[in-house]
Write a protein that holds these residues in place. Sequence first.
Motif, PDB file in Angstrom:
ATOM      1  N   GLU A 127      23.483  80.465  42.216  1.00  0.00           N
ATOM      2  CA  GLU A 127      23.385  79.244  42.107  1.00  0.00           C
ATOM      3  C   GLU A 127      22.916  78.267  43.331  1.00  0.00           C
ATOM      4  O   GLU A 127      22.417  77.287  43.406  1.00  0.00           O
ATOM      5  CB  GLU A 127      24.771  78.617  41.477  1.00  0.00           C
ATOM      6  N   PRO A 150      24.839  73.910  34.349  1.00  0.00           N
ATOM      7  CA  PRO A 150      25.357  74.357  33.268  1.00  0.00           C
ATOM      8  C   PRO A 150      25.257  75.968  33.093  1.00  0.00           C
ATOM      9  O   PRO A 150      23.948  76.317  33.455  1.00  0.00           O
ATOM     10  CB  PRO A 150      24.805  73.706  32.089  1.00  0.00           C
ATOM     11  N   SER A 154      29.693  77.301  34.744  1.00  0.00           N
ATOM     12  CA  SER A 154      29.129  76.011  35.241  1.00  0.00           C
ATOM     13  C   SER A 154      29.660  75.930  36.595  1.00  0.00           C
ATOM     14  O   SER A 154      30.727  76.125  36.827  1.00  0.00           O
ATOM     15  CB  SER A 154      29.566  74.738  34.194  1.00  0.00           C
ATOM     16  N   TRP A 156      29.649  72.828  39.427  1.00  0.00           N
ATOM     17  CA  TRP A 156      29.519  71.467  40.161  1.00  0.00           C
ATOM     18  C   TRP A 156      29.453  71.365  41.490  1.00  0.00           C
ATOM     19  O   TRP A 156      30.656  71.979  42.121  1.00  0.00           O
ATOM     20  CB  TRP A 156      30.704  70.516  39.485  1.00  0.00           C
ATOM     21  N   GLU A 248      34.944  69.828  30.371  1.00  0.00           N
ATOM     22  CA  GLU A 248      34.343  70.173  31.600  1.00  0.00           C
ATOM     23  C   GLU A 248      33.849  68.843  32.271  1.00  0.00           C
ATOM     24  O   GLU A 248      34.135  68.495  33.503  1.00  0.00           O
ATOM     25  CB  GLU A 248      33.161  70.942  31.438  1.00  0.00           C
ATOM     26  N   CYS A 275      20.778  72.056  29.182  1.00  0.00           N
ATOM     27  CA  CYS A 275      20.672  70.747  29.980  1.00  0.00           C
ATOM     28  C   CYS A 275      20.829  69.264  29.045  1.00  0.00           C
ATOM     29  O   CYS A 275      21.333  68.413  29.343  1.00  0.00           O
ATOM     30  CB  CYS A 275      19.725  70.627  31.159  1.00  0.00           C
ATOM     31  N   TYR A 278      24.045  69.018  27.733  1.00  0.00           N
ATOM     32  CA  TYR A 278      24.844  68.173  28.921  1.00  0.00           C
ATOM     33  C   TYR A 278      24.694  66.951  28.854  1.00  0.00           C
ATOM     34  O   TYR A 278      25.398  65.985  29.123  1.00  0.00           O
ATOM     35  CB  TYR A 278      25.034  69.139  29.975  1.00  0.00           C
TER      36      TYR A 278
END
Length: 316
Positions: A127, A150, A154, A156, A248, A275, A278
Amino acid sequence: MVSAVPSLIGLDWGSTSLRAWLIGPEGIVLDERKADKGASALSGHGAFLAAFDDVAGAWRTAHADLPVLACGMVGSAHGWLDVPYLRCPAGAAALAAGLRGPDGGPHIVPGVLFDDTSLPPDVMRGEETQVAGALHLHETLRTSSCIVLPGTHSKWAQVCDERIVRFATHMTGELYAVLREHSVLGRLMPEDAPVDPDAFVQGVDAARDHGELGLPHQMFAARSLGVTGKLPHEMLADYLSGLLIGHELRAGLQWRAMAGLGSRPLALVGAPQLCARYQVALHRFGRPADLVLDNTAPAGLFALAREAGLLPLEKR
């Protein structure tokens, strides 16, 4: 195939699959190949070398001077070479300096570790390269932003001055798979049920409006709604998906706001279909993403190769 001069061979080598790209100027993809030869299925230098040659050997023969960069679980303790994690904050310069590679193999991008001692540590592999690609492609994300990736796990990521300063992992995708396949919740869910957008939104709204009841309690609704006939069995899987993603987002958006990023750009990076799901959920929370990007790993690999001074046409 796009007509352009190749700059790099890039690999995203995960646990279960291997994706390879012939990458041109500024990270554009000229050609792509895939193989079911994930790092978790291989053992020993010879096996990795054979998989590497199988997916990228023809490109290496045709373009012998091109550098090769790889990201993902290939750099883990169970991969080809254990490349140490870099601690946050980590940006392109640190990632490029941390490249390591096995004999005859690619340069491997290190993963990133967030450990401020106040909370359990968090890690990522792969990532960080997608974040680097998003920053390479979109200047608006570089100064201060939140990038959401995601997936099974996932991520952030909070970005400040072009560096990942902290991040949080949510096991949303894996939790959904486990509950669907190995729990009492999945017994009422038909395997061939069509996607139901309305059920998904109902799950998201339940997390948004009643999340204080707790996820363990709300998850049981994916059974009780079916048992009582209040929700058709065909809708239960998407309801559960919406519930998990909703929780989430409830946590992630609060975490983002607490970091002072509430008014800063929010980006989604990943598979378009996921995506899109989301983004629907973010709309229900009143905070849609400012950018929705497909896989940015090729652009990230290009940016890191440039930072490391590996691109042949830029050495002159």
